[in-house]
Each structure stands twice: as structure tokens, then as C-alpha cells.
Scaffold this active site. Structure first.
Site, PDB file in Angstrom:
ATOM      1  N   HIS A 134      11.584   0.008  -4.143  1.00  0.00           N
ATOM      2  CA  HIS A 134      11.504   1.013  -3.074  1.00  0.00           C
ATOM      3  C   HIS A 134      11.409   0.257  -1.744  1.00  0.00           C
ATOM      4  O   HIS A 134      10.840  -0.829  -1.686  1.00  0.00           O
ATOM      5  CB  HIS A 134      10.242   1.844  -3.297  1.00  0.00           C
ATOM      6  CG  HIS A 134      10.137   3.051  -2.425  1.00  0.00           C
ATOM      7  ND1 HIS A 134       9.725   2.992  -1.115  1.00  0.00           N
ATOM      8  CD2 HIS A 134      10.386   4.357  -2.678  1.00  0.00           C
ATOM      9  CE1 HIS A 134       9.717   4.208  -0.598  1.00  0.00           C
ATOM     10  NE2 HIS A 134      10.121   5.054  -1.529  1.00  0.00           N
ATOM     11  N   ASP A 216       4.106  -2.705  -7.397  1.00  0.00           N
ATOM     12  CA  ASP A 216       4.182  -1.369  -6.826  1.00  0.00           C
ATOM     13  C   ASP A 216       4.043  -0.380  -7.991  1.00  0.00           C
ATOM     14  O   ASP A 216       4.946  -0.245  -8.815  1.00  0.00           O
ATOM     15  CB  ASP A 216       5.538  -1.220  -6.121  1.00  0.00           C
ATOM     16  CG  ASP A 216       5.810   0.216  -5.665  1.00  0.00           C
ATOM     17  OD1 ASP A 216       5.056   1.130  -6.044  1.00  0.00           O
ATOM     18  OD2 ASP A 216       6.799   0.417  -4.937  1.00  0.00           O
ATOM     19  N   GLN A 219       5.087   4.870  -9.050  1.00  0.00           N
ATOM     20  CA  GLN A 219       5.680   5.775 -10.050  1.00  0.00           C
ATOM     21  C   GLN A 219       5.031   5.628 -11.419  1.00  0.00           C
ATOM     22  O   GLN A 219       5.302   6.428 -12.318  1.00  0.00           O
ATOM     23  CB  GLN A 219       7.188   5.505 -10.179  1.00  0.00           C
ATOM     24  CG  GLN A 219       7.987   5.839  -8.941  1.00  0.00           C
ATOM     25  CD  GLN A 219       8.042   7.341  -8.668  1.00  0.00           C
ATOM     26  OE1 GLN A 219       7.848   8.169  -9.560  1.00  0.00           O
ATOM     27  NE2 GLN A 219       8.293   7.702  -7.426  1.00  0.00           N
ATOM     28  N   LYS A 242       1.632  11.123  -5.945  1.00  0.00           N
ATOM     29  CA  LYS A 242       2.606  11.043  -7.035  1.00  0.00           C
ATOM     30  C   LYS A 242       1.956  11.490  -8.347  1.00  0.00           C
ATOM     31  O   LYS A 242       2.637  11.694  -9.339  1.00  0.00           O
ATOM     32  CB  LYS A 242       3.093   9.605  -7.228  1.00  0.00           C
ATOM     33  CG  LYS A 242       3.667   8.946  -5.995  1.00  0.00           C
ATOM     34  CD  LYS A 242       5.111   9.277  -5.804  1.00  0.00           C
ATOM     35  CE  LYS A 242       5.700   8.438  -4.672  1.00  0.00           C
ATOM     36  NZ  LYS A 242       6.953   8.987  -4.184  1.00  0.00           N
ATOM     37  N   CYS A 387      15.397   5.814  -1.170  1.00  0.00           N
ATOM     38  CA  CYS A 387      14.720   4.659  -0.548  1.00  0.00           C
ATOM     39  C   CYS A 387      14.967   3.377  -1.332  1.00  0.00           C
ATOM     40  O   CYS A 387      14.068   2.521  -1.439  1.00  0.00           O
ATOM     41  CB  CYS A 387      13.213   4.911  -0.385  1.00  0.00           C
ATOM     42  SG  CYS A 387      12.835   6.228   0.739  1.00  0.00           S
TER      43      CYS A 387
HETATM   44  N1  PMP Z   1       7.153   2.810  -4.255  1.00  0.00           N
HETATM   45  C1  PMP Z   1       7.778   3.676  -5.056  1.00  0.00           C
HETATM   46  C2  PMP Z   1       8.353   3.194  -6.356  1.00  0.00           C
HETATM   47  C3  PMP Z   1       7.874   5.009  -4.677  1.00  0.00           C
HETATM   48  O1  PMP Z   1       8.514   5.879  -5.481  1.00  0.00           O
HETATM   49  C4  PMP Z   1       7.318   5.425  -3.447  1.00  0.00           C
HETATM   50  C5  PMP Z   1       7.425   6.868  -3.006  1.00  0.00           C
HETATM   51  N2  PMP Z   1       8.705   7.407  -3.103  1.00  0.00           N
HETATM   52  C6  PMP Z   1       6.672   4.482  -2.666  1.00  0.00           C
HETATM   53  C7  PMP Z   1       6.602   3.185  -3.095  1.00  0.00           C
HETATM   54  C8  PMP Z   1       6.043   4.849  -1.359  1.00  0.00           C
HETATM   55  O2  PMP Z   1       4.966   5.695  -1.596  1.00  0.00           O
HETATM   56  P1  PMP Z   1       4.240   6.436  -0.379  1.00  0.00           P
HETATM   57  O3  PMP Z   1       5.328   7.123   0.389  1.00  0.00           O
HETATM   58  O4  PMP Z   1       3.305   7.374  -1.048  1.00  0.00           O
HETATM   59  O5  PMP Z   1       3.554   5.389   0.410  1.00  0.00           O
END
Ligand code: PMP
Length: 432
Positions: A134, A216, A219, A242, A387
Site C-alpha cells: 500500500h 503493515d 488488512q 479495518k 493505493c
Molecule cells: N496498508 C494497507 C494494506 C491498507 O489496506 C491500508 C488502508 N487501505 C493502509 C495501509 C492505510 O491504512 P489507514 O488509511 O487506516 O492509515
């Protein structure tokens, strides 16, 4: 169709109807149709336990924490620190002081980049980041690397075949040997393809090559049991929203010795030991990384969301989500020209399905067009690059609108899968 689906509530498990009743939003309509929410990977919906718990706190127990001796402050502090304990336990941390509250995964990774990164990265140092990361796990490293002339390199992902969506292990091993990275960033579960990466093995390999590791876990939190000590990572980042919790709150796990050696990032109240114009000393863990008044109700909601999830049982949730994913996958693959990206199904996959549709002798259908037609029928699906632009570029999808992604949570039903597929077929027919 609905009747048949109802009989599929198999594993001696969950009463999905009762679970759904705990999510008020799931009984609303969108565009005159009952909502089918298939965008939980972007953000999950919230159960009453979280909504009411936050309301209860805000209505009856709010005060600022850690500062005052009065009743409300003591209670708010107890609840806030209680949430930290719950998160620490849930992630398998050795101590709750290893849990730093952040506004989410993005904020957690930026914290590491701006503190650990600032003091540990020098010119020529390598940071490895997976191609399916991401943007939140990539851009903070690019920003810090620009300041210190460090180098950010991709860990390659297999794009085709049985291992599609997985890390190219031979290339990873070579990179560790050849580049001797200072930091290896990993994703536990890909938000774009649903791949569950073997973070325990990958961290071990990275650690043996002398790298610090950051996972990270955005998910993974709603789907998988997490044990940071077993994974063996130095950092693990999560977002509450999430996993059935509120937005604007998340956490960074950092191993105590690593966090202790890091300088603070944001300065202000709460994070200091003593302040004078001659010099300021900083507080102990976890407070030295938590400047200012935090999102107290959010933290409490985060703890309640984990309580809720643990009451459902992660294993039960996973079994149900796998059944939803497999039912949807089978039906999707019957649609002419539909191609699922990444792992098709099976154990290495969370409940995310990313696909494109290019029927024979017809141009590819633009994901955004499909999503609009799905939305008209009450189906919330996601389209775009999710993203993960570098991954979409590698898949050759950057210029064609990325993929359509549907993602399931424990509150989704088999009826919803069937309705979504029927709606998708109607949408495809309209676009052909
Ligand atoms: N990493 C991953 C794998 C994600 O799916 C997301 C959210 N789409 C994020 C990071 C960022 O999370 P947040 O917007 O809650 O900071």
C-alpha cells in the site's frame, strides 16, 4: 436463490443474521436497493458494541487522560490504558508499553520513518518494500530516503501462475544477500489482491540478513490471528477501522528495545518528563511517542472492536469469509472474460477478490463504469489502483483503471454474494 443460499450457513458457527443485526448500516438502502457492502477492505462497518460504547464514553465518562486526579480523568485514563492492554494482548506484544496509539497504519509507518528512519538511514542504505505494498508502506520511506540519500527498492511479486500475488522468494533471498538492506518492509495481507504473505518466514530471513523489519498489518487485523513475537518483526502497524473499530485510531507495535532507542517524533504535552528552556527530557514508553491529547473515544472503541471480534472468534470469522470468497470466486469465474488477479482462492488468500473483465472480441470493461452500475443496484464495490500503483503498473493495469475489488467481512451473507454476482452480470450486459 436466496432460499438455497440460506442453507449454506454451515460450520457450526455463526448466526450471520444475528451478526448483521448488530450493524445498523447494513439494513439501509442505497439507490432504492438494500445495501450490499463489499468494501470492507477499505473500511469495515461498525457493530453496536463499538458505536454505543463510544457514545457511552462520550456521553458519560469523558475527560482528558493522564493529567488530573478527578474521578472522570481517572476513569478515562483507565479505559484508555485498558484499550492499550487489549491491543497488546491481541497482537501478542510482550508488554502494553510496546503499543503506541497512532491515527492509523499510515501514521504508524510515518512515525517509524520519521524516528527510526531519521537516525538509522544513511546515504546508500537500502530499504526494501514489496511491489504490492500500500502507498502508506512505501511513500514515507521515499520521503525519508530523499532526505538522506537512502535507496528504496521493490521486493518483486510473482505476477502469473500458481504463485501469482506472492513474493518472488528467490529474488528476495538474492536481494537480502546482495543489497544488505537496513530495513525490510512487508505487508501481512495485500489489500489489492488478498495475498496472505508468510511474514514469519520472511521476517526470519530478513533478520538473519541483518535487517530491521516492519510489517503493515492493516488488512490482517480483521482476518488473522496476529502474534508479533512469533512473527519476529520489529514493528507492526494496524488501523482500527479495518477491524470493526472507529476511524482515526490505530496502533504501532514496536519491540521495547527498538522503541527505546528511537527519538521521539512529535513534541508537546504528554510525551515529556520535564521541560525547561534549557532543555527538555522525554517520557518513557509508550508516552514519548504520544504527544498531545489522543483520540480517547477512538482508542476505547478500538478495544471494544477487538472484544467484539474475539467474541465472534477469528477462526469462525475466517471460516465464514473463506466460504463467501470461494462461493463468489466460483460464480465470478463463470463470467465471460473475467480474470481474477493474484491468488484465485485457497489458504494463502484473505477475503479480497480483485478482477478485470475483458469479454472475447470486446474491449475491456472499465472498472469505474462497472462500479457505477453496481452502485445503482445497491452494491458497494471498490475500483481503481487501491493505493498500489506500482503493483497495478506491473500488472499492466495502471492505464486501464486498475481492478474491481470486492471484499468480505464476517457480516456478509451468501445471499449478498449471489445478489452482487447477479448485479454484476446485469452491469456487464449493459456495457457490452
Ligand atoms: N496498508 C494497507 C494494506 C491498507 O489496506 C491500508 C488502508 N487501505 C493502509 C495501509 C492505510 O491504512 P489507514 O488509511 O487506516 O492509515
Amino acid at each position: 436463490m436466496l432460499e438455497a443460499a440460506a442453507t449454506l450457513y454451515t460450520p457450526a458457527m455463526l448466526d450471520i443474521r444475528a451478526i448483521r443485526q448488530q450493524f445498523p448500516i447494513l439494513s439501509r438502502e442505497v439507490n432504492g436497493q438494500p445495501l450490499v457492502y463489499l468494501d470492507s477492505a477499505a473500511s469495515s462497518q461498525k457493530p453496536l458494541a463499538v458505536i454505543e460504547g463510544q457514545r457511552e464514553y462520550l456521553a458519560h465518562h469523558h475527560a482528558n487522560i493522564h493529567r488530573s486526579a478527578h474521578h472522570l480523568a481517572a476513569r478515562a485514563t483507565r479505559d484508555f490504558e485498558g484499550a492499550r492492554e487489549k491491543i497488546g494482548l491481541h497482537l501478542g506484544a510482550a508488554h502494553s508499553k510496546e503499543i503506541i496509539f497512532t491515527s492509523g497504519t499510515t501514521d504508524a509507518i510515518n512515525l517509524v520513518a520519521q524516528t527510526w528512519g531519521r537516525v538509522n538511514l544513511d546515504a546508500g542504505d537500502v530499504v526494501l518494500v514489496p511491489r504490492d505494498a500500500h502507498h502508506a508502506a512505501l511513500v514515507p520511506w521515499q520521503m525519508i530516503a530523499e532526505n538522506c540519500d537512502a535507496i528504496v527498492e521493490p521486493i518483486e511479486i510473482e505476477l502469473q501462475g500458481e504463485r501469482a500475488g506472492q513474493i518472488d522468494r528467490a529474488a528476495f533471498t538474492r536481494q537480502l544477500q546482495d543489497l544488505k538492506p537496513k530495513l525490510v518492509v512487508l505487508g501481512h495481507v495485500s489489500n489489492a489482491l488478498g495475498t496472505i504473505h508468510p511474514v514469519e518466514e520472511l521476517c526470519l530471513e530478513a533478520r538473519n540478513a541483518g535487517a530491521t523489519t516492519l510489517v503493515d498489518g492493516a488488512q490482517a487485523l480483521p482476518h488473522l490471528p496476529i502474534d508479533v513475537q512469533k512473527i519476529g518483526c520489529d514493528f507492526y502497524a494496524v488501523s482500527a477501522h479495518k477491524a470493526y473499530g472507529p476511524t482515526g485510531i490505530g496502533a504501532l507495535y514496536g519491540r521495547a528495545d527498538v522503541l527505546d532507542a528511537m527519538p521521539p517524533w512529535r513534541g508537546g504535552g504528554e510525551m515529556i518528563k520535564s521541560v525547561s528552556f534549557e532543555g527538555t527530557t522525554f517520557g518513557e514508553l509508550p508516552f514519548k511517542f504520544e504527544a498531545g491529547t489522543p483520540h480517547i473515544s477512538g482508542a476505547i472503541g478500538f478495544g471494544l472492536a477487538l472484544d467484539w471480534l474475539n467474541k465472534i472468534g477469528l477462526q469462525n470469522a475466517q471460516t465464514h469469509e473463506e466460504a463467501l470468497t470461494s462461493r463468489a470466486t466460483k460464480q465470478l469465474l463463470q463470467i465471460d472474460g473475467l480474470r481474477i488477479l493474484g491468488p484465485a482462492t485457497g489458504t494463502q488468500k484473505a477475503s479480497v477478490i480483485s478482477f478485470v473483465i475483458q469479454p472475447e472480441n470486446a474491449p475491456a470493461i472499465h472498472p469505474a463504469d462497472l462500479a457505477t452500475l453496481l452502485d445503482n443496484q445497491g452494491i458497494a464495490a471498490r475500483t481503481g489502483h487501491h493505493c498500489t500503483e506500482p503493483l497495478m503498473a506491473a500488472l499492466g493495469l495502471a492505464e486501464t483503471g486498475g481492478t474491481i475489488r470486492i471484499s468480505f467481512a464476517v457480516y456478509n451473507s451468501f445471499e449478498e454474494v449471489d445478489r452482487a454476482i447477479e448485479a454484476l452480470k446485469r452491469a456487464v450486459n449493459m456495457l457490452l
